[in-house]
Scaffold this motif. Structure first.
Motif, PDB file in Angstrom:
ATOM      1  N   ALA A 328     -16.224  17.569  -1.129  1.00  0.00           N
ATOM      2  CA  ALA A 328     -17.815  17.277  -1.090  1.00  0.00           C
ATOM      3  C   ALA A 328     -18.183  15.672  -1.400  1.00  0.00           C
ATOM      4  CB  ALA A 328     -18.645  18.268  -1.982  1.00  0.00           C
ATOM      5  N   ASP A 329     -17.292  15.506  -2.571  1.00  0.00           N
ATOM      6  CA  ASP A 329     -17.630  14.150  -3.113  1.00  0.00           C
ATOM      7  C   ASP A 329     -16.384  13.113  -2.954  1.00  0.00           C
ATOM      8  OD1 ASP A 329     -18.248  12.111  -5.013  1.00  0.00           O
ATOM      9  OD2 ASP A 329     -19.462  13.237  -6.462  1.00  0.00           O
ATOM     10  N   LEU A 330     -16.649  11.967  -2.445  1.00  0.00           N
ATOM     11  CA  LEU A 330     -15.690  10.920  -2.227  1.00  0.00           C
ATOM     12  C   LEU A 330     -15.190  10.531  -3.608  1.00  0.00           C
ATOM     13  CD1 LEU A 330     -14.650   8.852  -0.241  1.00  0.00           C
ATOM     14  CD2 LEU A 330     -16.184   7.260  -0.833  1.00  0.00           C
ATOM     15  N   ARG A 331     -15.845  10.479  -4.598  1.00  0.00           N
ATOM     16  CA  ARG A 331     -15.183   9.894  -5.821  1.00  0.00           C
ATOM     17  C   ARG A 331     -13.975  10.889  -6.308  1.00  0.00           C
ATOM     18  NH1 ARG A 331     -20.934   9.052  -8.160  1.00  0.00           N
ATOM     19  NH2 ARG A 331     -21.140  11.059  -7.483  1.00  0.00           N
ATOM     20  N   GLN A 332     -14.153  12.163  -6.109  1.00  0.00           N
ATOM     21  CA  GLN A 332     -12.943  13.117  -6.564  1.00  0.00           C
ATOM     22  C   GLN A 332     -11.524  12.727  -6.023  1.00  0.00           C
ATOM     23  OE1 GLN A 332     -14.454  16.742  -4.707  1.00  0.00           O
ATOM     24  NE2 GLN A 332     -15.463  17.402  -6.645  1.00  0.00           N
ATOM     25  N   LEU A 333     -11.592  12.029  -4.836  1.00  0.00           N
ATOM     26  CA  LEU A 333     -10.412  11.658  -4.221  1.00  0.00           C
ATOM     27  C   LEU A 333      -9.796  10.665  -5.092  1.00  0.00           C
ATOM     28  CD1 LEU A 333     -11.480  10.677  -0.601  1.00  0.00           C
ATOM     29  CD2 LEU A 333      -9.970  12.561  -1.184  1.00  0.00           C
ATOM     30  N   PHE A 334     -10.352   9.753  -6.036  1.00  0.00           N
ATOM     31  CA  PHE A 334      -9.686   8.744  -6.858  1.00  0.00           C
ATOM     32  C   PHE A 334      -9.727   9.161  -7.994  1.00  0.00           C
ATOM     33  CE2 PHE A 334     -11.627   6.912  -3.130  1.00  0.00           C
ATOM     34  CZ  PHE A 334     -10.709   6.778  -2.135  1.00  0.00           C
ATOM     35  N   GLU A 335     -10.001  10.143  -8.723  1.00  0.00           N
ATOM     36  CA  GLU A 335      -9.883  10.825 -10.180  1.00  0.00           C
ATOM     37  C   GLU A 335      -8.753  10.868 -10.701  1.00  0.00           C
ATOM     38  OE1 GLU A 335     -13.226  13.577 -10.320  1.00  0.00           O
ATOM     39  OE2 GLU A 335     -14.864  11.967 -10.638  1.00  0.00           O
ATOM     40  N   GLY A 336      -7.865  11.381  -9.984  1.00  0.00           N
ATOM     41  CA  GLY A 336      -6.430  11.588 -10.353  1.00  0.00           C
ATOM     42  C   GLY A 336      -6.499  12.752 -11.430  1.00  0.00           C
ATOM     43  N   ASP A 337      -7.230  13.861 -10.971  1.00  0.00           N
ATOM     44  CA  ASP A 337      -7.356  15.053 -11.462  1.00  0.00           C
ATOM     45  C   ASP A 337      -6.347  16.082 -11.206  1.00  0.00           C
ATOM     46  OD1 ASP A 337      -8.000  17.515 -12.662  1.00  0.00           O
ATOM     47  OD2 ASP A 337      -9.895  17.209 -12.975  1.00  0.00           O
ATOM     48  N   VAL A 338      -5.411  16.301 -11.916  1.00  0.00           N
ATOM     49  CA  VAL A 338      -4.194  17.309 -11.433  1.00  0.00           C
ATOM     50  C   VAL A 338      -4.565  18.413 -11.029  1.00  0.00           C
ATOM     51  CG1 VAL A 338      -3.271  18.002 -13.568  1.00  0.00           C
ATOM     52  CG2 VAL A 338      -1.883  17.210 -11.807  1.00  0.00           C
ATOM     53  N   ARG A 339      -5.725  19.223 -11.657  1.00  0.00           N
ATOM     54  CA  ARG A 339      -6.023  20.372 -11.233  1.00  0.00           C
ATOM     55  C   ARG A 339      -6.775  20.398  -9.851  1.00  0.00           C
ATOM     56  NH1 ARG A 339      -9.944  20.579 -16.102  1.00  0.00           N
ATOM     57  NH2 ARG A 339      -9.913  18.675 -15.336  1.00  0.00           N
ATOM     58  N   TRP A 340      -7.406  19.226  -9.450  1.00  0.00           N
ATOM     59  CA  TRP A 340      -8.047  19.276  -8.154  1.00  0.00           C
ATOM     60  C   TRP A 340      -6.960  18.767  -7.099  1.00  0.00           C
ATOM     61  CZ3 TRP A 340      -7.822  15.379  -4.432  1.00  0.00           C
ATOM     62  CH2 TRP A 340      -8.954  15.127  -3.631  1.00  0.00           C
ATOM     63  N   LEU A 341      -5.825  17.929  -7.575  1.00  0.00           N
ATOM     64  CA  LEU A 341      -4.816  17.771  -6.719  1.00  0.00           C
ATOM     65  C   LEU A 341      -3.900  19.210  -6.575  1.00  0.00           C
ATOM     66  CD1 LEU A 341      -3.477  15.434  -4.948  1.00  0.00           C
ATOM     67  CD2 LEU A 341      -1.905  14.939  -7.015  1.00  0.00           C
ATOM     68  N   ASN A 342      -3.753  19.885  -7.440  1.00  0.00           N
ATOM     69  CA  ASN A 342      -3.381  21.271  -7.201  1.00  0.00           C
ATOM     70  C   ASN A 342      -3.736  21.969  -6.245  1.00  0.00           C
ATOM     71  OD1 ASN A 342      -0.864  20.975  -8.690  1.00  0.00           O
ATOM     72  ND2 ASN A 342      -1.969  21.724 -10.523  1.00  0.00           N
ATOM     73  N   HIS A 343      -5.172  22.073  -6.198  1.00  0.00           N
ATOM     74  CA  HIS A 343      -6.308  22.497  -5.298  1.00  0.00           C
ATOM     75  C   HIS A 343      -6.043  21.972  -3.842  1.00  0.00           C
ATOM     76  CE1 HIS A 343      -9.097  25.270  -3.936  1.00  0.00           C
ATOM     77  NE2 HIS A 343      -9.580  24.446  -3.314  1.00  0.00           N
ATOM     78  N   TYR A 344      -6.467  20.700  -3.753  1.00  0.00           N
ATOM     79  CA  TYR A 344      -6.452  20.159  -2.393  1.00  0.00           C
ATOM     80  C   TYR A 344      -5.093  19.516  -1.772  1.00  0.00           C
ATOM     81  CZ  TYR A 344     -11.533  20.721  -2.453  1.00  0.00           C
ATOM     82  OH  TYR A 344     -12.753  21.132  -2.477  1.00  0.00           O
ATOM     83  N   GLY A 345      -4.065  19.386  -2.493  1.00  0.00           N
ATOM     84  CA  GLY A 345      -2.913  18.868  -2.298  1.00  0.00           C
ATOM     85  C   GLY A 345      -2.088  19.607  -1.580  1.00  0.00           C
ATOM     86  N   PHE A 346      -0.940  18.627  -1.039  1.00  0.00           N
ATOM     87  CA  PHE A 346      -0.313  19.477   0.390  1.00  0.00           C
ATOM     88  C   PHE A 346       1.232  19.562  -0.413  1.00  0.00           C
ATOM     89  CE2 PHE A 346      -3.854  18.157   2.447  1.00  0.00           C
ATOM     90  CZ  PHE A 346      -3.971  19.301   3.591  1.00  0.00           C
ATOM     91  N   ARG A 347       1.877  20.509   0.112  1.00  0.00           N
ATOM     92  CA  ARG A 347       3.492  20.528  -0.477  1.00  0.00           C
ATOM     93  C   ARG A 347       4.261  19.453   0.025  1.00  0.00           C
ATOM     94  NH1 ARG A 347       4.894  24.891  -2.886  1.00  0.00           N
ATOM     95  NH2 ARG A 347       3.155  26.284  -3.162  1.00  0.00           N
ATOM     96  N   PRO A 348       4.850  18.847  -0.680  1.00  0.00           N
ATOM     97  CA  PRO A 348       5.744  17.523  -0.050  1.00  0.00           C
ATOM     98  C   PRO A 348       6.621  17.660   1.050  1.00  0.00           C
ATOM     99  CG  PRO A 348       6.221  18.125  -2.546  1.00  0.00           C
ATOM    100  CD  PRO A 348       5.737  19.144  -2.074  1.00  0.00           C
ATOM    101  N   LEU A 349       7.143  18.899   1.426  1.00  0.00           N
ATOM    102  CA  LEU A 349       7.945  19.217   2.774  1.00  0.00           C
ATOM    103  C   LEU A 349       6.966  19.436   3.897  1.00  0.00           C
ATOM    104  CD1 LEU A 349      11.096  20.348   1.032  1.00  0.00           C
ATOM    105  CD2 LEU A 349      10.631  18.103   1.819  1.00  0.00           C
ATOM    106  N   GLU A 350       5.721  19.750   3.640  1.00  0.00           N
ATOM    107  CA  GLU A 350       4.949  20.077   4.744  1.00  0.00           C
ATOM    108  C   GLU A 350       4.450  18.752   5.453  1.00  0.00           C
ATOM    109  OE1 GLU A 350       1.956  22.326   3.074  1.00  0.00           O
ATOM    110  OE2 GLU A 350       3.090  24.106   2.916  1.00  0.00           O
ATOM    111  N   ILE A 351       5.377  17.979   6.091  1.00  0.00           N
ATOM    112  CA  ILE A 351       5.195  16.829   7.043  1.00  0.00           C
ATOM    113  C   ILE A 351       4.274  17.166   8.048  1.00  0.00           C
ATOM    114  CG2 ILE A 351       6.195  14.750   7.957  1.00  0.00           C
ATOM    115  CD1 ILE A 351       8.394  15.482   5.787  1.00  0.00           C
ATOM    116  N   PRO A 352       3.229  16.584   8.439  1.00  0.00           N
ATOM    117  CA  PRO A 352       2.417  16.692   9.651  1.00  0.00           C
ATOM    118  C   PRO A 352       3.368  16.608  10.933  1.00  0.00           C
ATOM    119  CG  PRO A 352       1.457  14.879   8.528  1.00  0.00           C
ATOM    120  CD  PRO A 352       2.304  15.300   7.558  1.00  0.00           C
TER     121      PRO A 352
END
Ligand code: DAH
Length: 360
Positions: A328-352
């Motif tokens: 929802a908020d662009l600024r979240q992309l750059f906050e470096g919050d590890v909880r956010w990243l755990n939720h929105y991030g991708f597993r390292p080997l899931e290469i598109p």
């Protein structure tokens, strides 16, 4: 002889009493070391007559061997007892859950994932990736893109400038990825087919703007490419990127100094309470700008507009990432919050990949 027997009994007793390897070593030093009791006996041999030395020497040496043997035997016993204690204390509970390996625990940022998704889709269409520096000249960021000096479009870019150099020129943080178009045209001869993903900067900050953001530029220059090709490319891109079978798109007239005609592209969508569906519905969402490359730009980049033509587009990577992954908020992309990243991030080997799915 009695002294030898007494000493032997004493030493054997001390060996038996040694409770661990350190204590045993102390007994060994006290018996056989440089200043040990047995060594002291050996030292008395020098003052004896040859006969006496023969018998006495033999018994002292036998004593030495027996004491050494007792010590070695005791050491083996202590060693295996110590090992038993260690084995008993270091039992492993094989029913405990495994700790995640670093490659499992880390997460790929959604922007990196989208960056990879975009390059995967365009690479499949035959595009190469071009790059340029974040710090640019005014010439490449504006002038050669047909922004004349003093043109109001320059003001709209909220540019971060560096301090002026002695000659008055000022470097800047690129406000868009379009200067990579200039660099590509100056350094390559057509046909050109590149995309340029990268960081861009503008002095702006609110829910939908951050001072640093990301764009991906596209550029095609040859002798015959036209708007029909551009439409097809963007349509195929949107279907692949949003992972839907059909996407309705709307091309609206717009203005950019570096394209003529210029267009903005909206895609159709439906907004439910917490969800957006792409490709159908009643709403329209703007996702990019594009157009045919202006003949002035071709000229300023050393390409003959009488021979070559082509098209370009530019879109916000952050924006399409937010749309696709419901951020929802662009600024979240750059906050470096590890909880956010755990939720929105991708597993390292899931290469598109196009075959395996872009975002599974
Ligand atoms: N550079 C434009 C911007 O940042 C985006 C853009 C629009 C790029 C149209 C293009 C284009 O290549 O053709 O606002």
């Amino acid at each position: 002889m009695a002294d030898i027997e007494i000493l032997e009994q004493e030493l054997t007793g001390a060996v038996d009493n040694a409770g661990d390897e350190a204590a045993l070593e102390a007994v060994r030093v006290a018996a056989l070391g440089k200043n040990g009791a047995v060594t002291a006996l050996l030292k008395t041999l020098g003052a004896m007559s040859p006969d006496e030395r023969k018998t006495r020497g033999a018994s002292i040496n036998m004593l030495k061997d027996r004491v050494a043997a007792v010590i070695n035997a005791r050491r083996e016993v202590l060693k295996s007892a110590a090992l038993d204690v260690r084995l008993a204390s270091e039992t492993i509970d094989v029913t405990l859950p495994l700790r995640e390996a670093p490659a499992e625990a880390g997460r790929i940022h959604p922007l990196s994932q989208v960056w990879d998704e975009v390059t995967t889709i365009f690479a499949d269409m035959g595009f190469a990736v071009a790059e340029g520096p974040d710090i640019e000249t005014d010439d490449y960021n504006f002038t050669r893109l047909n922004f004349p000096e003093g043109h109001p479009a320059r003001e709209m870019h909220d540019t971060f400038y560096f301090n002026p150099k002695e000659d008055g020129s000022r470097l800047l943080l690129r406000t868009h990825t379009s200067p990579v178009q200039v660099r590509t045209m100056l350094s390559k001869t057509p046909p050109i087919r590149v995309i340029c993903p990268g960081r861009t900067y503008r002095s702006d900050s609110d829910q939908t703007h951050t001072p640093m953001f990301h764009q991906v530029e596209g550029l095609v220059i040859d002798k015959s490419s036209h708007l029909g090709h551009l439409k097809w490319i963007l349509h195929e891109f949107c279907k692949a990127f949003f992972e839907v079978d059909n996407v309705n798109m709307r091309f609206r007239p717009s203005f950019f100094p570096f394209t003529e005609p210029s267009l903005e592209v909206d895609i159709q969508c439906r907004r439910d309470k917490n969800e957006i569906r792409f490709g159908e519905g009643e709403d329209w969402l703007e996702i990019l700008g594009c157009g045919m490359v202006h003949s002035n730009v071709l000229k300023l980049c050393g390409i003959d507009p009488e021979v070559y033509q082509g098209f370009a587009w530019g879109m916000g990577i952050d924006r399409i990432a937010m749309l696709k992954y419901g951020i929802a908020d662009l600024r979240q992309l750059f906050e470096g919050d590890v909880r956010w990243l755990n939720h929105y991030g991708f597993r390292p080997l899931e290469i598109p990949t196009l075959a395996g799915g872009l975002s599974t």
